[in-house]
Design a protein around this motif. Structure first.
Motif, PDB file in Angstrom:
ATOM      1  N   LEU A  78       3.662   2.589   1.339  1.00 52.59           N
ATOM      2  CA  LEU A  78       4.794   1.925   0.506  1.00 52.59           C
ATOM      3  C   LEU A  78       5.899   2.707   0.377  1.00 52.59           C
ATOM      4  N   GLY A  79       5.818   4.120   0.394  1.00 54.88           N
ATOM      5  CA  GLY A  79       6.896   4.777   0.219  1.00 54.88           C
ATOM      6  C   GLY A  79       7.069   5.235  -1.236  1.00 54.88           C
ATOM      7  N   THR A  80       6.258   4.706  -2.022  1.00 50.79           N
ATOM      8  CA  THR A  80       6.262   5.134  -3.603  1.00 50.79           C
ATOM      9  C   THR A  80       5.994   6.530  -3.895  1.00 50.79           C
ATOM     10  N   LEU A  81       5.217   7.359  -2.900  1.00 53.27           N
ATOM     11  CA  LEU A  81       5.046   8.692  -3.091  1.00 53.27           C
ATOM     12  C   LEU A  81       6.614   9.368  -3.400  1.00 53.27           C
ATOM     13  N   GLU A  82       7.407   8.729  -2.654  1.00 50.39           N
ATOM     14  CA  GLU A  82       9.027   9.573  -2.865  1.00 50.39           C
ATOM     15  C   GLU A  82       9.358   9.495  -4.334  1.00 50.39           C
ATOM     16  N   LEU A  83       9.108   8.211  -4.958  1.00 45.76           N
ATOM     17  CA  LEU A  83       9.633   8.101  -6.157  1.00 45.76           C
ATOM     18  C   LEU A  83       8.631   8.912  -7.111  1.00 45.76           C
ATOM     19  N   LEU A  84       7.269   9.091  -6.922  1.00 44.28           N
ATOM     20  CA  LEU A  84       6.517   9.911  -7.653  1.00 44.28           C
ATOM     21  C   LEU A  84       6.644  11.199  -7.635  1.00 44.28           C
ATOM     22  N   MET A  85       7.200  11.824  -6.402  1.00 42.52           N
ATOM     23  CA  MET A  85       7.384  13.248  -5.994  1.00 42.52           C
ATOM     24  C   MET A  85       8.747  13.712  -6.517  1.00 42.52           C
ATOM     25  N   THR A  86       9.692  12.499  -6.618  1.00 40.19           N
ATOM     26  CA  THR A  86      10.679  12.969  -7.469  1.00 40.19           C
ATOM     27  C   THR A  86      10.951  12.677  -8.949  1.00 40.19           C
ATOM     28  N   ALA A  87       9.801  12.187  -9.599  1.00 45.23           N
ATOM     29  CA  ALA A  87       9.729  12.088 -10.972  1.00 45.23           C
ATOM     30  C   ALA A  87       9.425  13.716 -11.636  1.00 45.23           C
ATOM     31  N   PRO A  88       9.860  13.837 -12.707  1.00 42.09           N
ATOM     32  CA  PRO A  88       9.479  15.179 -13.236  1.00 42.09           C
ATOM     33  C   PRO A  88       7.991  15.460 -13.375  1.00 42.09           C
ATOM     34  N   ALA A 145     -17.622  13.989  -3.568  1.00 43.84           N
ATOM     35  CA  ALA A 145     -17.358  12.997  -2.489  1.00 43.84           C
ATOM     36  C   ALA A 145     -15.904  12.332  -2.543  1.00 43.84           C
ATOM     37  N   ILE A 146     -15.494  12.273  -3.999  1.00 41.82           N
ATOM     38  CA  ILE A 146     -14.184  11.799  -4.176  1.00 41.82           C
ATOM     39  C   ILE A 146     -12.945  12.868  -3.737  1.00 41.82           C
ATOM     40  N   SER A 147     -13.305  13.948  -3.811  1.00 42.29           N
ATOM     41  CA  SER A 147     -12.367  15.121  -3.544  1.00 42.29           C
ATOM     42  C   SER A 147     -12.187  15.035  -1.911  1.00 42.29           C
ATOM     43  N   VAL A 148     -13.312  14.742  -1.268  1.00 45.05           N
ATOM     44  CA  VAL A 148     -13.353  14.593   0.233  1.00 45.05           C
ATOM     45  C   VAL A 148     -12.373  13.308   0.463  1.00 45.05           C
ATOM     46  N   GLY A 149     -12.572  12.471  -0.263  1.00 44.18           N
ATOM     47  CA  GLY A 149     -11.880  10.903  -0.101  1.00 44.18           C
ATOM     48  C   GLY A 149     -10.427  11.188  -0.140  1.00 44.18           C
ATOM     49  N   LEU A 150      -9.955  12.041  -1.335  1.00 46.43           N
ATOM     50  CA  LEU A 150      -8.517  12.104  -1.752  1.00 46.43           C
ATOM     51  C   LEU A 150      -7.980  12.903  -0.792  1.00 46.43           C
ATOM     52  N   LEU A 151      -8.658  13.810  -0.108  1.00 44.82           N
ATOM     53  CA  LEU A 151      -8.107  14.778   0.735  1.00 44.82           C
ATOM     54  C   LEU A 151      -7.575  13.961   1.984  1.00 44.82           C
ATOM     55  N   ALA A 152      -8.667  13.248   2.491  1.00 46.95           N
ATOM     56  CA  ALA A 152      -8.539  12.239   3.613  1.00 46.95           C
ATOM     57  C   ALA A 152      -7.178  11.242   3.431  1.00 46.95           C
ATOM     58  N   SER A 153      -7.080  10.801   2.055  1.00 45.39           N
ATOM     59  CA  SER A 153      -6.164   9.806   1.870  1.00 45.39           C
ATOM     60  C   SER A 153      -4.887  10.327   1.695  1.00 45.39           C
ATOM     61  N   SER A 154      -4.812  11.460   1.406  1.00 42.60           N
ATOM     62  CA  SER A 154      -3.322  12.464   1.507  1.00 42.60           C
ATOM     63  C   SER A 154      -2.979  12.712   2.923  1.00 42.60           C
ATOM     64  N   LEU A 155      -3.920  12.806   3.877  1.00 39.85           N
ATOM     65  CA  LEU A 155      -3.261  13.054   5.206  1.00 39.85           C
ATOM     66  C   LEU A 155      -2.837  12.131   6.175  1.00 39.85           C
ATOM     67  N   THR A 156      -2.962  10.730   5.446  1.00 34.43           N
ATOM     68  CA  THR A 156      -2.647   9.557   6.403  1.00 34.43           C
ATOM     69  C   THR A 156      -2.326   8.559   5.482  1.00 34.43           C
ATOM     70  N   GLY A 157      -1.406   7.878   6.272  1.00 36.99           N
ATOM     71  CA  GLY A 157      -0.585   6.553   5.539  1.00 36.99           C
ATOM     72  C   GLY A 157      -1.605   5.321   5.841  1.00 36.99           C
ATOM     73  N   GLU A 232       2.123  18.695  -0.995  1.00 34.04           N
ATOM     74  CA  GLU A 232       3.306  19.743  -1.100  1.00 34.04           C
ATOM     75  C   GLU A 232       3.824  19.911   0.602  1.00 34.04           C
ATOM     76  N   SER A 233       2.928  19.735   1.399  1.00 32.27           N
ATOM     77  CA  SER A 233       3.477  19.984   2.994  1.00 32.27           C
ATOM     78  C   SER A 233       4.396  18.899   3.394  1.00 32.27           C
ATOM     79  N   ARG A 234       4.166  17.537   2.806  1.00 32.46           N
ATOM     80  CA  ARG A 234       5.051  16.572   2.946  1.00 32.46           C
ATOM     81  C   ARG A 234       6.571  16.986   2.803  1.00 32.46           C
ATOM     82  N   ARG A 235       6.725  17.951   1.764  1.00 30.87           N
ATOM     83  CA  ARG A 235       8.001  18.174   1.395  1.00 30.87           C
ATOM     84  C   ARG A 235       8.720  18.918   2.580  1.00 30.87           C
ATOM     85  N   TRP A 236       7.827  19.619   3.188  1.00 32.37           N
ATOM     86  CA  TRP A 236       8.679  20.537   4.337  1.00 32.37           C
ATOM     87  C   TRP A 236       8.459  19.973   5.671  1.00 32.37           C
TER      88      TRP A 236
END
Ligand code: ADP
Ligand code: MG
Lengths: 237, 321
Positions: A78-88, A145-157, A232-236
């Motif tokens: 959705l691109g909402t990560l951009e708003l979340l990552m630019t919020a304080p 199990a959730i930490s595995v799922g979150l990592l996978a979810s962070s790696l792809t759209g 964090e790596s998305r920022r780079w």
């Protein structure tokens, strides 16, 4: 901390506003009840909940990714990560908030199983120790199990990719213990330590071993750390 | 320009960003003072979004620095972000939330208290004319209304700096006008940077404009001054009946003419004459055409629009090696 809770609360509300929440609860409750009833229908029924606890790891390995798949993948799509990552808000607060929401969502599926415990106390006199430790073990397993799922979810759209990858990893971690008998020696020991199931069995028996606690907590923290780095790596890029 | 004691609200120094080997922006520098509305004008792929993403702390620059309200966007990222309201180009929104809930959430992660949120959410819903839709799911709203929700979340926490990436793209003309008026009204109170590739928008909304092309700043000035500056050249359009080659040569030989181009063919051809500033060549051209016995069907001076300036400046830059 406040940001973490704000994000966790928002995700939890979103989860319980979707039909998915109730489908997952219904499916899990049905499976748990079935496993429970078959376990106490033997010749010498035990007044324990091991009957539904042990198969729950496999069921949670399938359900956790369904809950976590959208948490970060959808934000990217959705691109909402951009708003979340630019919020304080700090990156780890985002990850932790999502983690807490997913944990609350998954653990909520356990609530209806309390009626099985009620049945046990009604018809028999169960030992409450293994029941409590069993629930604790399942919650720790959920965290991993959730930490595995979150990592996978962070790696792809792509949510489906996130779910399939994390189910694959979790099932691998579940069955890896089987390889112990073939390997033996150091490799056998490594495999035994890695196995997410071996660490669970103690809890189901009523034993709270610090080794197992440490295993689940370090596993979870390490994967959450990787998830934060992945964000964090998305920022780079 | 008057010197004021107040530090600039936005300060950008020598900002450069590489995507791999590709320089998206190179050596961009500018400052924006409090209350100013700055237009960031450039064609697609000029580097507008990249610059805004660095300013909002979404990604760090490869080199150079930027500060918002005195806070460095890399070193004091959280403090800088606290002073920013941002509308990304794609207007990302949580489609499964209602307008109210969404705004409340955005307020909360910007650190607003529950009380502040309750007041302010209904206030921005009023400012952005969203009353009718406050309890609707965002996914059900039209593009124009989503844009308003996007603007509402950007101004919600009354940030010092508003960063709007192409805020009028893809919405219908009436809403474009409304949105522009809304943005104009933010000036004075907020400091605004808005990016656009639509030229008239800049002269309508902005007090100052930065023209950016292929990652570099080509010009910074007031929209009015820019046309002034380029009034070094003047253009005249005319339709002449006559032998094309001879007409072209004759026109080129007039003193002060810089360039002659033509469009069309056949009996009557349109010519476009560019001359140095101040030389009004209309009389000379009329006399010339009469002497040669050709027919002058039209003679008209052309004033440079911001669009021409834009094309002119960016073309100049592109010509350089
Ligand atoms: N994430 C990215 N990875 C690689 N190249 C990019 C990325 N984002 C933008 N670019 C490139 O950088 C240039 C500038 O893009 P952008 O800042 O989006 O321009 P604008 O907003 O002015 O259209 C373009 O050539 C674009 O293709
Ligand atoms: Mg852009």
């Amino acid at each position: 901390m406040k940001n973490t809770l704000t994000i966790a609360w928002k995700e939890t509300k979103t989860y319980f506003a979707s039909p998915m929440a109730y489908i997952i609860i219904a499916v899990y409750t049905a499976l748990a009840s079935y496993n429970f009833v078959s376990s106490i229908s033997g010749v010498l029924p035990e007044a324990t909940i091991r009957g539904f606890l042990l198969p729950s790891t496999l069921i949670f390995a399938l359900l956790a990714p369904v809950i976590t798949m959208r948490l970060l993948a959808e934000e990217q799509k959705l691109g909402t990560l951009e708003l979340l990552m630019t919020a304080p808000v700090r990156d780890y607060e985002i990850v932790l908030g999502k983690f807490l929401a997913a944990l609350a969502s998954l653990v909520s599926t356990l609530v209806p199983t309390l009626y099985l415990v009620l049945l046990l106390t009604w018809f028999g006199s169960p030992d409450m120790g293994p029941i409590l430790s069993g629930y604790l073990g399942l919650i720790l397993f959920s965290m991993a199990a959730i930490s595995v799922g979150l990592l996978a979810s962070s790696l792809t759209g792509n949510q489906i990719v996130a779910a399939v990858v994390s189910i694959g990893i979790l099932i691998l971690l579940l069955i890896i213990g089987e390889a112990e008998s073939y390997l033996g020696g150091v490799f056998g020991e490594i495999v035994r330590q890695l196995s997410i199931t071996n660490h669970f069995e103690d809890f189901a028996r009523g034993v709270i071993d610090t080794h197992d606690l440490v295993y689940y907590l370090t596993f979870t923290l390490f994967l959450l750390f990787l998830t934060v780095r992945s964000l964090e790596s998305r920022r780079w890029r | 320009m008057q010197e004021t004691a107040a530090p600039p609200m936005i300060e950008v120094r020598d900002l450069t960003k590489y995507y791999g080997d590709f320089p998206a922006i190179e050596g961009i520098s500018f400052t924006v003072n409090k209350g100013e509305v700055l237009g960031f004008l450039g064609p697609n792929a000029a580097g507008k979004t990249t610059t805004m993403r660095i300013l909002t702390g979404f990604m760090p620059p490869t080199s150079g620095s930027a500060s918002i309200a005195g806070y460095d966007v890399v070193d004091d990222s959280l403090d800088a972000r606290r002073h920013i309201g941002y509308l990304p180009e794609t207007v990302p929104l949580y489609t499964e939330m209602t307008v109210e809930d969404y705004l409340d959430f955005m307020g909360a992660i910007r650190g607003m208290s529950r009380r502040q949120r309750r007041l302010r959410v209904s206030e921005v819903i009023g400012i952005c004319h969203l009353e009718e839709y406050q309890s609707s799911l965002i996914g059900k709203l039209s593009k124009g209304f989503r844009q308003r929700v996007g603007i509402a979340q950007a101004i919600l926490h009354e940030p010092d700096v508003l960063i709007l990436d192409e805020p009028t793209i893809g919405i219908d003309p009436i809403q474009v006008v409304e949105t522009r008026n809304l943005i104009k009204s933010f000036g004075g109170e907020h400091t605004v940077i808005l990016s656009t590739h639509i030229l008239p928008e800049v002269s309508m909304v902005c007090e100052r404009v930065i023209i950016i092309h292929e990652g570099r700043v080509v010009a910074i000035d007031r929209p009015g001054n820019l046309s002034e500056r380029l009034r070094g050249t003047e253009r005249i359009e005319m339709d002449i009946r006559g032998p094309v080659a001879q007409v072209m040569t004759a026109l080129r030989n007039i003193r002060g003419v810089r360039e002659v181009t033509r469009t069309g063919s056949g009996d009557v051809v349109s010519y476009n004459v560019e001359s140095v500033h101040g030389a009004d060549l209309r009389e000379q051209i009329a006399t010339l055409v009469a002497q040669k016995g050709w027919g002058l069907l039209r003679l008209q001076p052309v004033y440079m629009s911001l669009e021409d300036i834009f094309l002119r400046l960016t073309a100049k830059e592109a010509d350089q090696p």
